[in-house]
Motif scaffolding. Structure first.
Motif, short mmCIF file in Angstrom:
data_model
loop_
_atom_site.label_atom_id
_atom_site.label_comp_id
_atom_site.label_asym_id
_atom_site.label_seq_id
_atom_site.Cartn_x
_atom_site.Cartn_y
_atom_site.Cartn_z
N VAL A 18 -71.43 -75.35 33.85
CA VAL A 18 -71.49 -74.74 32.53
C VAL A 18 -72.69 -73.79 32.55
O VAL A 18 -73.83 -74.19 32.33
N ILE A 19 -72.43 -72.52 32.85
CA ILE A 19 -73.49 -71.53 33.04
C ILE A 19 -73.75 -70.85 31.70
O ILE A 19 -72.90 -70.14 31.17
N LEU A 20 -74.95 -71.07 31.18
CA LEU A 20 -75.30 -70.58 29.84
C LEU A 20 -76.34 -69.47 29.92
O LEU A 20 -77.29 -69.54 30.71
N GLY A 21 -76.15 -68.45 29.12
CA GLY A 21 -77.12 -67.38 28.96
C GLY A 21 -77.37 -67.15 27.48
O GLY A 21 -76.76 -67.81 26.62
N TYR A 22 -78.25 -66.22 27.17
CA TYR A 22 -78.59 -65.95 25.77
C TYR A 22 -78.69 -64.45 25.58
O TYR A 22 -79.33 -63.74 26.37
N CYS A 28 -74.31 -67.80 25.34
CA CYS A 28 -73.10 -67.30 25.99
C CYS A 28 -72.75 -68.17 27.19
O CYS A 28 -73.62 -68.77 27.81
N LEU A 29 -71.46 -68.22 27.49
CA LEU A 29 -70.94 -69.05 28.56
C LEU A 29 -70.19 -68.18 29.56
O LEU A 29 -69.38 -67.34 29.17
N ARG A 102 -81.06 -66.28 33.01
CA ARG A 102 -81.51 -65.08 32.32
C ARG A 102 -80.46 -63.99 32.54
O ARG A 102 -80.21 -63.56 33.66
N MET A 103 -79.85 -63.54 31.47
CA MET A 103 -78.75 -62.59 31.61
C MET A 103 -79.21 -61.22 32.10
O MET A 103 -78.41 -60.42 32.57
#
Length: 227
Positions: A18-22, A28-29, A102-103
């Protein structure tokens, strides 16, 4: 001894990340369209099977590196998902992890190569198998982590304002925090260093930038979100 082992069924073991960014106030996924059957073309978490001589942690790190081009990503194990019929092709036990990215740092070429796409958590599409349950459990784990430890450096830029940090926490917990109480609580933890630089976009006076201290004191890390 092998006779004892041979009496028992053998299963596939996989990992799902489950790769999460902001980005701009939204968690965001990262999902990709599944490239094979069953459920070909349906959106899926990034994952793969655990290989010989590889731990589940190593497998998750491999998937994250292949997907984002990054190493040393913050990740935590979420849970094992082992319902007998979760995959129609075979008995597959999957160990889910969540990772914070970090996106502005990930390798966009790696993401494009896999056909992956960032989705806001508020607008997620249908996903294969039990991946929606994995995401739900991962969010609970992230909230628990963010409740006891400052989550900032993993998702925000190197420097950020307290407003930006509060908005990140509001995205994680999916609720609003009182600005004054949040500021008081965060600063009391003594985990941030104020910089002699301001963001002039937030107010006429400007808002000071902060960054996470490299050495964090133990005191005060009790419950960040009780504000």
């Amino acid at each position: 001894m092998m006779e004892l082992y041979n009496k028992h069924p053998k299963y596939f073991v996989a990992v799902d990340c489950v790769i999460l960014g902001y980005n701009e106030g939204e968690l965001c996924l990262l999902l990709y369209p599944r490239g094979f059957e069953p459920s070909k073309g349906v959106w899926s978490l990034m994952g793969g099977f655990v290989q010989d001589e590889e731990s589940s942690d190593d497998a998750a790190k491999r998937v994250l590196k292949q997907t984002t081009g990054l190493e040393d990503i913050f990740m935590k194990q979420v849970s094992a998902f082992a319902e007998p019929n979760r995959d129609s092709e075979a008995r597959v036990i999957s160990i889910a992890y969540y990772a914070l990215v970090r996106m502005d740092e990930h390798d966009r070429a790696c993401v494009r190569e896999s056909g992956a796409h960032w989705w806001a958590l508020s607008e997620l599409p249908e996903m294969v198998f039990d991946h929606n349950k994995m995401v739900d459990k991962a969010l609970v784990k992230l909230q628990q982590e963010a409740g006891y430890r400052l989550i900032g450096s993993e998702l925000l830029a190197d420097k950020f304002t307290l407003l930006q940090l509060r908005r990140l926490y509001e995205a994680i917990f999916q609720r609003e925090f009182d600005p004054g109480n949040f500021r008081k609580k965060i600063l009391s933890l003594e985990v941030l260093e104020r910089l002699n630089e301001k963001d002039a976009s937030e107010s006429k006076k400007g808002a000071f930038y902060y960054r996470c201290k490299k050495e964090v004191p133990v005191k005060g890390l009790d419950r960040i979100v009780k504000v």
